[in-house]
Design a protein around this motif. Structure first.
Motif, short mmCIF file in Angstrom:
data_model
loop_
_atom_site.label_atom_id
_atom_site.label_comp_id
_atom_site.label_asym_id
_atom_site.label_seq_id
_atom_site.Cartn_x
_atom_site.Cartn_y
_atom_site.Cartn_z
N ALA A 87 -13.56 -4.00 -1.92
CA ALA A 87 -14.96 -3.61 -2.27
C ALA A 87 -15.82 -3.19 -0.97
N GLY A 88 -15.20 -3.50 0.10
CA GLY A 88 -16.06 -3.31 1.37
C GLY A 88 -15.96 -1.66 1.45
N LEU A 89 -14.91 -1.10 1.04
CA LEU A 89 -14.95 0.47 0.92
C LEU A 89 -16.30 1.02 0.21
N ASP A 90 -16.41 0.50 -0.96
CA ASP A 90 -17.75 0.69 -1.69
C ASP A 90 -18.93 0.50 -0.93
N ALA A 91 -19.04 -0.61 -0.20
CA ALA A 91 -20.01 -0.98 0.53
C ALA A 91 -20.38 -0.09 1.94
N ASN A 92 -19.29 0.49 2.18
CA ASN A 92 -19.26 1.43 3.38
C ASN A 92 -19.32 0.45 4.52
N ARG A 93 -18.60 -0.42 4.60
CA ARG A 93 -18.36 -1.27 5.61
C ARG A 93 -17.22 -0.75 6.66
N TYR A 94 -16.20 -0.01 5.92
CA TYR A 94 -15.25 0.51 6.83
C TYR A 94 -14.93 1.77 6.08
N ASP A 95 -14.01 2.76 6.80
CA ASP A 95 -13.69 3.94 6.27
C ASP A 95 -12.23 3.96 5.38
N THR A 96 -11.40 2.89 5.80
CA THR A 96 -10.07 2.66 5.24
C THR A 96 -9.92 1.18 5.42
N VAL A 97 -9.01 0.81 4.19
CA VAL A 97 -8.35 -0.67 4.48
C VAL A 97 -6.65 -0.60 4.55
N ILE A 98 -6.44 -1.12 5.63
CA ILE A 98 -4.84 -1.06 5.92
C ILE A 98 -4.54 -2.77 6.07
N ASN A 99 -3.89 -2.98 4.81
CA ASN A 99 -3.67 -4.50 4.61
C ASN A 99 -2.57 -4.54 3.49
N GLN A 100 -1.68 -4.01 3.44
CA GLN A 100 -0.60 -3.93 2.62
C GLN A 100 -1.26 -3.86 1.03
N VAL A 101 -2.13 -3.08 0.88
CA VAL A 101 -2.56 -2.73 -0.38
C VAL A 101 -1.56 -1.77 -1.22
N GLY A 102 -1.25 -2.67 -2.31
CA GLY A 102 -0.08 -1.97 -3.41
C GLY A 102 -0.80 -0.76 -3.88
N GLU A 210 16.36 -1.75 -7.21
CA GLU A 210 16.23 -0.43 -6.76
C GLU A 210 14.89 -0.09 -6.78
N ASN A 211 14.16 -0.42 -7.64
CA ASN A 211 12.75 -0.09 -7.59
C ASN A 211 11.77 -0.64 -6.59
N ALA A 212 11.25 -0.10 -5.92
CA ALA A 212 10.43 -0.63 -4.79
C ALA A 212 8.77 -0.62 -5.06
N ASP A 213 8.18 -1.43 -4.64
CA ASP A 213 6.68 -1.46 -4.53
C ASP A 213 6.08 -0.98 -3.33
N TYR A 214 5.08 0.04 -3.34
CA TYR A 214 4.82 0.79 -2.14
C TYR A 214 3.48 0.16 -1.78
N SER A 215 3.02 0.13 -0.41
CA SER A 215 1.65 0.11 -0.31
C SER A 215 1.16 1.41 0.63
N GLY A 216 0.06 1.57 0.61
CA GLY A 216 -0.60 2.76 1.17
C GLY A 216 -1.87 2.46 1.91
N ILE A 217 -2.38 3.29 2.77
CA ILE A 217 -3.72 3.48 3.42
C ILE A 217 -4.60 3.79 2.31
N ILE A 218 -5.67 3.08 1.99
CA ILE A 218 -6.38 3.26 0.86
C ILE A 218 -7.83 3.73 1.33
N ILE A 219 -8.45 4.74 0.99
CA ILE A 219 -9.76 5.34 1.23
C ILE A 219 -10.69 5.67 -0.03
N ARG A 220 -11.94 5.90 0.10
CA ARG A 220 -12.78 6.18 -1.03
C ARG A 220 -12.10 7.56 -1.73
#
Length: 257
Positions: A87-102, A210-220
């Protein structure tokens, strides 16, 4: 009426200017500021946490620093609780979140993700001397140490195992080690981290899904230039061997797939 239309147009422009997606978050503005603002927890080892000296460290922290470096800026980490992190992305507290976001379809409806930078799989863990359990089907009638409400517990139950309830990964592993459980199904990244910390622990992976769960760098959404730049940075990190060095440091092996 022209003055009224002009007034409406001015109001629309002003409204756009204050939307989170237009406030200091595009690539040009990040480069101009010289800083990539990254939201992270700081309490989630081995991904983002504080070491004994108090410094912020972890796999995700090092990935974030390398991405910022390749954008030509510095990484500025802003810590927050998981519940409010995205939610901090919506409030423009930062540009991206890098925190194992699935990367999930629900999240992709509202946000954009980079290419995946880490993968997690469900793995079947047994003692090193256990040759009877070689696949998930071999759990039938066996005791599996699990957090009862987790997806891993449901996999074990579906495989016919008798569940032994635990508080999480550490307790599950201990029950396997001391023979009070035959196995545990858990997260591959947690296992690799455990083995990195305790290489002599007599446990092994007998099988993995075999199936993996992936995380990525999330932005608006609506920031294609920034998204492209982040993906280029991730590719460069993998191509020049930097990713592998970071992965070896925290997990002892490649965790990208």
């Amino acid at each position: 009426m022209n003055w009224f239309k002009s007034l409406l147009a001015a109001a629309a422009i002003q409204a756009l200017a204050i939307l989170p997606g237009h406030a200091g978050s595009n690539l040009d503005e990040i480069k101009s500021a010289g800083v990539l603002r990254i939201g992270t927890e700081g309490t989630y080892a081995p991904f983002t946490y504080h070491d004994q000296s108090g410094a912020l460290v972890g796999f995700d922290v090092e990935i974030g620093r390398e991405v910022a470096k390749r954008l030509g800026v510095k990484a500025e980490f802003l810590e927050g609780k998981w519940d409010g992190l995205i939610a901090g992305l919506d409030a423009n507290r930062y540009d991206t979140v890098i925190n194992q976001v699935g990367i999930t379809e629900a999240r992709k409806q509202k946000y954009d993700f980079s290419e995946p930078y880490i993968a997690s799989k469900a793995v079947l863990i047994v003692r090193g001397d256990n040759d009877a359990i070689k696949d998930f089907a071999d759990l039938k009638g066996k005791k599996s140490a699990q957090s009862l409400s987790s997806n891993f517990g449901k996999i074990a139950e579906a495989s016919g195992a008798e569940l032994v309830g635990t508080d999480g990964f550490d307790q599950s592993i201990q029950l396997v080690l001391n023979g009070r459980a035959d196995a545990t199904i858990n997260d591959s990244l947690s296992f690799y981290d455990f083995k990195k910390q305790k290489p002599d622990a007599d446990v092994k992976i007998a099988a993995q899904q075999e199936n993996a769960d992936y995380s990525g760098i999330i932005i608006r959404k609506g920031e294609p230039e920034l998204l492209a730049a982040i993906n280029e940075a991730l590719k460069a990190i993998k191509d020049d061997g930097t990713y592998q060095k970071i992965a070896d440091k925290y997990f002892g092996q490649d965790v990208s797939k």
